[in-house]
Design a protein around this motif. Structure first.
Motif, PDB file in Angstrom:
ATOM      1  N   SER A 276      44.225  35.897  43.419  1.00  0.00           N
ATOM      2  CA  SER A 276      44.018  37.346  43.466  1.00  0.00           C
ATOM      3  C   SER A 276      43.346  37.853  42.197  1.00  0.00           C
ATOM      4  O   SER A 276      42.487  38.749  42.247  1.00  0.00           O
ATOM      5  N   ALA A 279      39.668  36.963  42.471  1.00  0.00           N
ATOM      6  CA  ALA A 279      38.961  37.890  43.362  1.00  0.00           C
ATOM      7  C   ALA A 279      38.700  39.219  42.661  1.00  0.00           C
ATOM      8  O   ALA A 279      37.615  39.800  42.784  1.00  0.00           O
ATOM      9  N   ALA A 301      37.140  37.927  47.193  1.00  0.00           N
ATOM     10  CA  ALA A 301      38.054  37.061  47.945  1.00  0.00           C
ATOM     11  C   ALA A 301      37.319  36.330  49.060  1.00  0.00           C
ATOM     12  O   ALA A 301      37.530  35.129  49.282  1.00  0.00           O
TER      13      ALA A 301
END
Length: 345
Positions: A276, A279, A301
């Protein structure tokens, strides 16, 4: 005199064209690389560019994009949330515990887990805003706290039907079939529900951060918190909002994972933090914004998902994936900042 002017025009035009080319490369670097990957992987493996595989990629990155969106909000205020992976993993365990041990239904479980994520976000805000603990230290401490806490109720065991509890009793509940639909159903048999949840979360947060006064104030705090406070912004409340949103979205990601695997796996969520964050940082390069942005995080992502899926279909060794993700992150940020620096030189 006319001859001199005419002679100086071509170099000026060339410089202007070069700057335009550099700006285009900076703003579209991620999309250019993504298009190149799609072409290369589809040539090497024709099955790559099919609707089923593309939906599979989106489903695989949905959780990362949702959690990354929460991280993006904390980055907007100049903070950082290291606890999101632990919140997601704890939410997987909490959802399974609620249904299998407490015998709750799908609706009550979802509400309980989302409240848990919001509560963790509020606790992070308490440490950071009220106690003035640096965000990295506070969220790191919460990460370790949750990592240990999620194992205590089951003595470190995964949660599934028939679980033997630490007191010797046997859990009598089971995972609600309606809950499993969150991670396994699809719209019209084509678009997975997690993908729809990802798109909805990205859209709502994009509107909040880019098109509302609250969003502008969040970025103002990240730019200069003192100036934002002097301008009348309630910085404490806005920072708390950012961490509550981050915790809630992390718990939503955990719910999707739990619904997908159908059990509380103690190893779930191990890579969610780094994925995460990757991303979110790749999102800085989208359209050359060089700042946190939710849609950029979603694109980041998807970019990583396409890359890893293509490598998997080409039978690339699994142990090279982290290296590849790191190389992609370095490349995307270098294109954004390096090209911009050379253009301004």
């Amino acid at each position: 005199m006319t001859t001199v002017t005419e002679q100086t025009k071509p170099p000026a035009a060339a410089a202007s064209g070069l700057r335009l080319l550099q700006e285009t490369a900076r703003r579209g670097a991620v999309f250019i690389l993504l298009a190149a990957l799609l072409v290369l992987f589809s040539i090497a493996q024709p099955a790559f560019l099919t609707i089923g595989n593309l939906m599979s990629i989106l489903q695989a990155v949905a959780v990362v994009a949702i959690i990354g969106a929460g991280v993006t909000v904390t980055l907007a205020i100049g903070g950082f949330d290291l606890s999101v992976g632990a919140v997601a993993a704890s939410s997987v365990m909490a959802a399974s515990y609620a249904m299998i041990v407490l015998d709750l239904g799908a609706g009550a479980t979802v509400a309980l887990v989302l409240a848990f994520g919001a509560l963790v976000g509020a606790f992070n805000a308490l440490l950071i805003v009220r106690l003035k603990i640096p965000d990295l230290l506070a969220t790191l401490a919460v990460m370790f706290l949750l990592t240990g806490l999620q194992l205590i109720p089951t003595a470190g065991r995964s949660i599934s039907a028939g679980l033997i509890l630490p007191d010797g009793s046997k859990a009598t509940g089971k995972v609600d079939a309606a809950f499993l639909l969150i991670g396994r159903s699809s719209l019209a048999g084509l678009v997975p529900l997690p993908v729809l949840l990802m798109l909805l979360a990205a859209l709502l947060l994009h509107v909040l951060t880019e098109h509302t006064r609250t969003g502008r104030l969040l970025f103002a705090i990240g730019g200069n918190e003192v100036a934002a406070r002097l301008a009348g912004a309630n910085t404490a409340r806005l920072k708390a909002l950012a961490y509550v949103l981050s915790g809630t979205l992390a718990s939503l990601g955990g719910i999707i994972v739990a619904a997908r695997v159908g059990r509380g796996d103690v190893s779930s969520g191990a890579s969610l933090l780094m994925d995460s964050v990757a991303a979110s940082l790749i999102g800085f390069a989208v359209l050359g914004l060089r700042r946190p942005n939710v849609l950029g995080t979603a694109v980041g992502a998807v970019f990583v998902g396409v890359l890893l899926n293509g490598l998997t279909m080409l039978n690339a060794p699994y142990y090279t994936q982290d290296f590849v993700k790191g190389a992609v992150l370095v490349g995307a940020l270098a294109l954004t900042y390096g090209v911009s620096r050379s253009a301004n030189a």
